[in-house]
Write a protein that holds these residues in place. Structure first.
Motif, PDB file in Angstrom:
ATOM      1  N   GLN A  63      37.120   0.396 -78.228  1.00 42.40           N
ATOM      2  CA  GLN A  63      36.673  -0.899 -78.461  1.00 42.40           C
ATOM      3  C   GLN A  63      36.006  -1.681 -77.324  1.00 42.40           C
ATOM      4  O   GLN A  63      35.201  -2.486 -77.318  1.00 42.40           O
ATOM      5  CB  GLN A  63      37.537  -1.893 -78.992  1.00 42.40           C
ATOM      6  N   ARG A  66      30.749  -0.504 -73.955  1.00 39.26           N
ATOM      7  CA  ARG A  66      29.612  -1.463 -74.071  1.00 39.26           C
ATOM      8  C   ARG A  66      28.427  -0.980 -73.269  1.00 39.26           C
ATOM      9  O   ARG A  66      28.802  -0.153 -72.087  1.00 39.26           O
ATOM     10  CB  ARG A  66      29.741  -2.601 -73.830  1.00 39.26           C
ATOM     11  N   PRO A  67      27.229  -0.763 -73.548  1.00 43.59           N
ATOM     12  CA  PRO A  67      26.084  -0.520 -72.524  1.00 43.59           C
ATOM     13  C   PRO A  67      25.997  -1.253 -71.344  1.00 43.59           C
ATOM     14  O   PRO A  67      26.255  -2.554 -71.606  1.00 43.59           O
ATOM     15  CB  PRO A  67      24.838  -0.488 -73.480  1.00 43.59           C
ATOM     16  N   GLN A  70      20.548  -3.150 -71.229  1.00 40.99           N
ATOM     17  CA  GLN A  70      19.898  -2.975 -72.344  1.00 40.99           C
ATOM     18  C   GLN A  70      18.808  -2.110 -72.641  1.00 40.99           C
ATOM     19  O   GLN A  70      18.081  -1.917 -73.192  1.00 40.99           O
ATOM     20  CB  GLN A  70      19.454  -4.218 -72.886  1.00 40.99           C
ATOM     21  N   THR A  75      22.114   2.239 -73.251  1.00 40.17           N
ATOM     22  CA  THR A  75      22.260   2.305 -74.873  1.00 40.17           C
ATOM     23  C   THR A  75      22.780   3.443 -75.362  1.00 40.17           C
ATOM     24  O   THR A  75      23.587   3.835 -76.036  1.00 40.17           O
ATOM     25  CB  THR A  75      21.220   1.470 -75.760  1.00 40.17           C
ATOM     26  N   ALA A  78      26.364   4.796 -74.131  1.00 44.73           N
ATOM     27  CA  ALA A  78      27.331   4.049 -74.816  1.00 44.73           C
ATOM     28  C   ALA A  78      27.504   4.431 -76.140  1.00 44.73           C
ATOM     29  O   ALA A  78      28.636   4.484 -76.477  1.00 44.73           O
ATOM     30  CB  ALA A  78      27.139   2.399 -74.554  1.00 44.73           C
ATOM     31  N   ARG A  79      26.518   4.896 -76.715  1.00 46.16           N
ATOM     32  CA  ARG A  79      26.669   5.318 -78.205  1.00 46.16           C
ATOM     33  C   ARG A  79      27.281   6.852 -78.058  1.00 46.16           C
ATOM     34  O   ARG A  79      28.208   7.050 -78.791  1.00 46.16           O
ATOM     35  CB  ARG A  79      25.322   5.448 -78.849  1.00 46.16           C
TER      36      ARG A  79
END
Length: 130
Positions: A63, A66-67, A70, A75, A78-79
């Motif tokens: 939870q 987070r990246p 941006q 990104t 983080a994924r």
């Protein structure tokens, strides 16, 4: 592995689960000592508790992903981290399910052991009473 090695990831629990301590056919366990069996069950319960605590930590970590920026790389990282943690959660759930099933078998073995002992004692009392 001789089953009694402390290097075993599950210690004595692994010894009982693998059946190398005298397990019978069909996934049944054979123990000569109720105290030993009870100790193994207690250890397995503690391991299951730890697995469940790890699940909470993994879910919380997932939870928090987070990246940091941006951009494409942040990104994507983080994924990928989130996917890795999702897989860790699935694996943790599978381990908990496995340990819960093994505990059920060990408890059934203990119950059968106790029941068998009580039946034998009753038969002996009956013989002594005749």
């Amino acid at each position: 592995m001789d089953g009694e090695s402390e290097a075993s990831p599950l210690g004595q629990v692994g010894y009982a689960i693998t059946g190398s301590g005298g397990g019978g056919a069909g996934g049944q366990y054979v123990f000569a000592d109720l105290a030993e069996l009870t100790a193994i069950i207690t250890e397995a319960e503690a391991i299951l508790d730890e697995i469940r605590l790890d699940w909470q930590d993994l879910r919380q970590a997932r939870q928090l992903v987070r990246p940091p920026a941006q951009d494409v790389m942040s990104t994507a990282e983080a994924r990928i981290t989130a996917q890795s943690l999702d897989e860790a959660v699935r694996h943790n759930i599978a381990m908990a399910d496995y340990m819960a099933a093994e505990l059920a078998k060990l408890r059934a073995c203990r119950d059968a052991y106790v029941s068998s002992g009580e039946e034998s004692a009753a038969r002996l009392r009956k013989v002594d009473g005749d």
